[in-house]
Design a protein around this motif. Structure first.
Motif, short mmCIF file in Angstrom:
data_model
loop_
_atom_site.label_atom_id
_atom_site.label_comp_id
_atom_site.label_asym_id
_atom_site.label_seq_id
_atom_site.Cartn_x
_atom_site.Cartn_y
_atom_site.Cartn_z
N CYS A 31 9.22 -22.46 53.26
CA CYS A 31 8.77 -23.46 54.21
C CYS A 31 9.00 -24.86 53.65
O CYS A 31 8.68 -25.13 52.50
CB CYS A 31 7.28 -23.27 54.51
SG CYS A 31 6.60 -24.60 55.51
N CYS A 34 5.15 -26.41 53.24
CA CYS A 34 4.17 -25.92 52.26
C CYS A 34 4.77 -24.96 51.24
O CYS A 34 4.06 -24.43 50.40
CB CYS A 34 3.00 -25.25 52.99
SG CYS A 34 3.43 -23.64 53.67
N CYS A 64 6.89 -21.10 59.82
CA CYS A 64 6.06 -20.73 58.68
C CYS A 64 4.82 -20.01 59.18
O CYS A 64 4.14 -20.49 60.08
CB CYS A 64 5.69 -21.99 57.91
SG CYS A 64 4.56 -21.66 56.56
N CYS A 67 1.58 -22.42 57.76
CA CYS A 67 1.24 -23.73 58.34
C CYS A 67 1.89 -23.96 59.70
O CYS A 67 1.74 -25.05 60.27
CB CYS A 67 1.62 -24.85 57.36
SG CYS A 67 3.39 -25.16 57.25
ZN LIG Z 1 4.42 -23.78 55.71
#
Ligand SMILES: [Zn+2]
Length: 317
Positions: A31, A34, A64, A67
């Motif tokens: 990602c 994050c 993701c 998140c």
């Molecule tokens: Zn993420």
């Protein structure tokens, strides 16, 4: 991969995206927000234009699972936001990395079937990815020499008008650095050497020019040998600057052969491109390596590219 492999294997946008994904995330997609590796692949339906009834093509996205951030293989890279298909980008990278002496924007424009301006911009963005921001300092036996680009009076240091100075620093059996400087004064040249040579180098080889003076510097303990070019002596035991000079002559052949009119404003970029290819000439996959570096490097806006002095480390007078 050589040029033919790239023609054959990276000829559709889908194959190019898969290749880029592997180059960008060799250990699996992460990602961008994050860094989680819990990623889902989703297809986003193309937008419908109500007036024309035309729907833009579907897009493959990553989402993701942690998140919810959505991104694509090209998000945040130079490949993003260009209307150029990846296959053309990759072909351009292959042409630039494969040609020993470099390729002009004109040649690139013909080979890719794109406008000159597009080819020029493309080439400069590829060159940016070839730039080594903090290269390691050179050790062992280091040869240093200076050369002059432009103008016709070769080698006459008193007639420097309309010429640009390039300082070459090369470790024997190691890497090459080429740095454009505004003049060939002792302090200017010393700065280039201090930036590129380790203070515990074994030896420094230069010609007899007085600009090379290491007394009272961090190099005072380093063995410094001068070869007397004025007396037509080019090799004396292990004392010579032949390996840096051979790099200069290869660079100059490229300048006259491929670039004809290199704008001196961009000279440092051509020097970077040349050094990158030169230093990686034994790399197994220079193409893949460059594709990856480009995915990691940020974008270079056109306005910044054409800005005066954008690439030279000093202000031109
Ligand atoms: Zn993420």
């Amino acid at each position: 991969m050589n040029l033919l492999d790239i023609y054959k294997e990276l000829n559709t946008e889908e194959k190019c995206l898969t290749f880029l994904e592997h180059m960008r995330w060799p250990d699996g997609v992460k990602c961008l927000s994050c860094e989680s590796q819990r990623i889902s692949r989703i297809t986003s339906r193309g937008k419908l234009n109500k007036k024309t009834g035309h729907r833009s093509p579907d897009r493959e996205l990553y989402q993701c699972n942690e998140c919810r951030f959505q991104f694509t293989t090209t998000t945040g890279t130079v490949y993003h936001d260009t209307h150029l298909p990846l296959s053309k980008w990759f072909l351009a990278i292959a042409l630039i990395t494969e040609s020993k002496k470099g390729i002009s924007a004109n040649q690139l424009s013909r080979a890719l079937g794109v406008q000159y301006r597009t080819a020029w911009y493309l080439a400069h963005r590829i060159r940016k990815a070839m730039f080594e921001a903090n290269p390691p300092k050179l050790k062992g036996t280091v040869e240093i020499d200076e050369t002059y680009i432009g103008g016709k009076q070769r080698g006459h240091r008193s007639k420097l008008k309309n010429k640009d100075v390039v300082i070459g620093v090369r470790e024997r059996g190691g890497e090459l650095r080429l740095v454009q400087t505004p003049d060939n004064k002792e302090d200017t040249v010393y700065q280039v050497i201090a930036d590129n040579v380790a203070k515990d180098a074994q030896a420094i080889m230069t010609d007899e020019s007085r600009i090379y003076n290491f007394r009272n510097t961090q190099f005072h303990k380093v063995r410094h040998e001068r070869i007397r070019h004025k007396d037509k002596i080019y090799v004396c035991g292990d004392v010579h600057t032949n390996t840096v000079e051979s790099a200069f002559s290869l660079f100059k052949r490229g300048l006259t052969g491929a670039f004809h009119k290199v704008s001196l404003k961009h000279l440092q970029r051509y020097l970077n491109e040349f050094s990158f290819r030169f230093n990686n000439r034994k790399a197994a996959d220079l193409f893949g390596m460059t594709v990856r570096r480009m995915a990691l490097a940020g974008n270079l806006p056109y306005a910044k590219l054409i800005e005066e002095n954008a690439f030279t480390p000093f202000v031109r007078r």
